[in-house]
Write an enzyme that holds these catalytic residues in place. Sequence first.
Site, PDB file in Angstrom:
ATOM      1  N   LYS A   1      -6.378  -3.785  -2.945  1.00  0.00           N
ATOM      2  CA  LYS A   1      -7.734  -3.999  -2.450  1.00  0.00           C
ATOM      3  C   LYS A   1      -8.219  -5.449  -2.539  1.00  0.00           C
ATOM      4  CE  LYS A   1     -10.910  -0.926  -3.416  1.00  0.00           C
ATOM      5  NZ  LYS A   1     -11.313  -0.531  -2.052  1.00  0.00           N
TER       6      LYS A   1
ATOM      7  N   ALA B   1     -12.240   4.195   5.360  1.00  0.00           N
ATOM      8  CA  ALA B   1     -13.423   3.423   5.740  1.00  0.00           C
ATOM      9  C   ALA B   1     -13.109   1.941   5.648  1.00  0.00           C
ATOM     10  CB  ALA B   1     -14.613   3.746   4.831  1.00  0.00           C
TER      11      ALA B   1
ATOM     12  N   LYS C   1       0.813  -1.218   0.000  1.00  0.00           N
ATOM     13  CA  LYS C   1       0.000   0.000   0.000  1.00  0.00           C
ATOM     14  C   LYS C   1       0.847   1.269   0.000  1.00  0.00           C
ATOM     15  CE  LYS C   1      -4.121   1.564   2.535  1.00  0.00           C
ATOM     16  NZ  LYS C   1      -4.944   1.268   3.731  1.00  0.00           N
TER      17      LYS C   1
ATOM     18  N   TYR D   1     -26.780  -8.188  -5.086  1.00  0.00           N
ATOM     19  CA  TYR D   1     -26.022  -7.721  -6.240  1.00  0.00           C
ATOM     20  C   TYR D   1     -26.805  -6.652  -6.991  1.00  0.00           C
ATOM     21  CZ  TYR D   1     -22.716  -8.199 -10.120  1.00  0.00           C
ATOM     22  OH  TYR D   1     -21.751  -7.971 -11.062  1.00  0.00           O
TER      23      TYR D   1
ATOM     24  N   TYR E   1     -21.897  -2.423   4.800  1.00  0.00           N
ATOM     25  CA  TYR E   1     -21.143  -1.260   4.345  1.00  0.00           C
ATOM     26  C   TYR E   1     -22.078  -0.156   3.854  1.00  0.00           C
ATOM     27  CZ  TYR E   1     -18.496   1.635   1.070  1.00  0.00           C
ATOM     28  OH  TYR E   1     -17.961   2.701   0.386  1.00  0.00           O
TER      29      TYR E   1
ATOM     30  N   SER F   1     -21.387   6.582  -0.464  1.00  0.00           N
ATOM     31  CA  SER F   1     -21.251   5.504  -1.440  1.00  0.00           C
ATOM     32  C   SER F   1     -22.545   5.306  -2.211  1.00  0.00           C
ATOM     33  CB  SER F   1     -20.881   4.202  -0.731  1.00  0.00           C
ATOM     34  OG  SER F   1     -20.901   3.111  -1.626  1.00  0.00           O
TER      35      SER F   1
ATOM     36  N   SER G   1     -25.968 -13.847 -15.456  1.00  0.00           N
ATOM     37  CA  SER G   1     -27.144 -13.237 -14.844  1.00  0.00           C
ATOM     38  C   SER G   1     -28.001 -14.313 -14.186  1.00  0.00           C
ATOM     39  CB  SER G   1     -27.954 -12.500 -15.907  1.00  0.00           C
ATOM     40  OG  SER G   1     -29.185 -12.060 -15.373  1.00  0.00           O
TER      41      SER G   1
END
Length: 325
Positions: A182, A73, A37, A284, A141, A112, A207
């Site tokens: 990440k 966060a 990082k 999702y 989140y 977000s 899908s």
Amino acid sequence: MFLVTGGAGFIGSNLVAALSARGEEVMVCDRLRDGPKWRNIAEAVIAGVLPPEDLPRWLEGAPKLRAVFHLGAVSATTVTDGDLVAASNLNLTLHLWDWCARHRVPLIYASSAATYGDGAQGFDDDADPRALARLRPLNLYGWSKHATDRRIVQMLGAGGAAPPQWAGLKFFNVYGPGEAHKGRMASVVLHKWRQVAAGEPATLFASDRPDIEDGGQLRDFVHVEDCVAAMLWLAENPRVSGLFNIGTGRARSFADLARAIYAARQQPPDIRYIPMPEDLRGKYQYFTEARMDRLLGAGFDRPPLSLEEGVARYVRQLDAGEVPA
């Protein structure tokens, strides 16, 4: 001096680089740990790296800050530790709100697009309490960011103390340099580039909805450069406050994204579809598209990079080894 929490992270490090390039003093608040990082801020001139647990004490003796960019966060959408998420995403933001209000320092913080849940209520960055109450985030989140927005709006409605400028930024699907650390939560662009660069097909989730074809799931993919441009513009326009979407305003399919990667590498597309993971089913988002009216109406007029242009730029950097992959 500017304070950037999460300043060694993805969006934060790009902001730190932009501020440093302007000759600004920047204090980074983040944990570097023992991974790569630190490379995100290796080329920036910074005033230091502050561990998050030292932030409250540092703030009480801090030099005059021009603004606080609170981007730190717990950002994994699959995290399940509610106490950790509440402490990091909700409580710390409200603490910074109080500090910035007392010290008359602008606060720009990361909300977000996860606050919009499945999108059934649209993607309008409306700060009216009734509009916010209708949103249903799909994960912990998203809830933490939504709870923060709602509390701030409640305090404003009650006439509570506020920073001289505040902005909660609802970032959509951000991609670009600085995200390699990440892991699973890196962008689809980086994950698919890794597959293609390794000579493998690009795999996308099939899908699990009969009305949407495989690869037809739509997201608002936004290059991190556009996010930084919006934050810098807000810092330069202190009269502008509110909740603002940060996206392109145009949804594109995952299949479009994969094809853009292949086009950037001048390769024919080889896309395969795999089943949706169990932990994502029912959580999702099949469609996201930022309504950009409020930010544009406030005067921000920088056109975003198109998906093809942004992906091509990023792929060239990855192929050349110019950014961590």
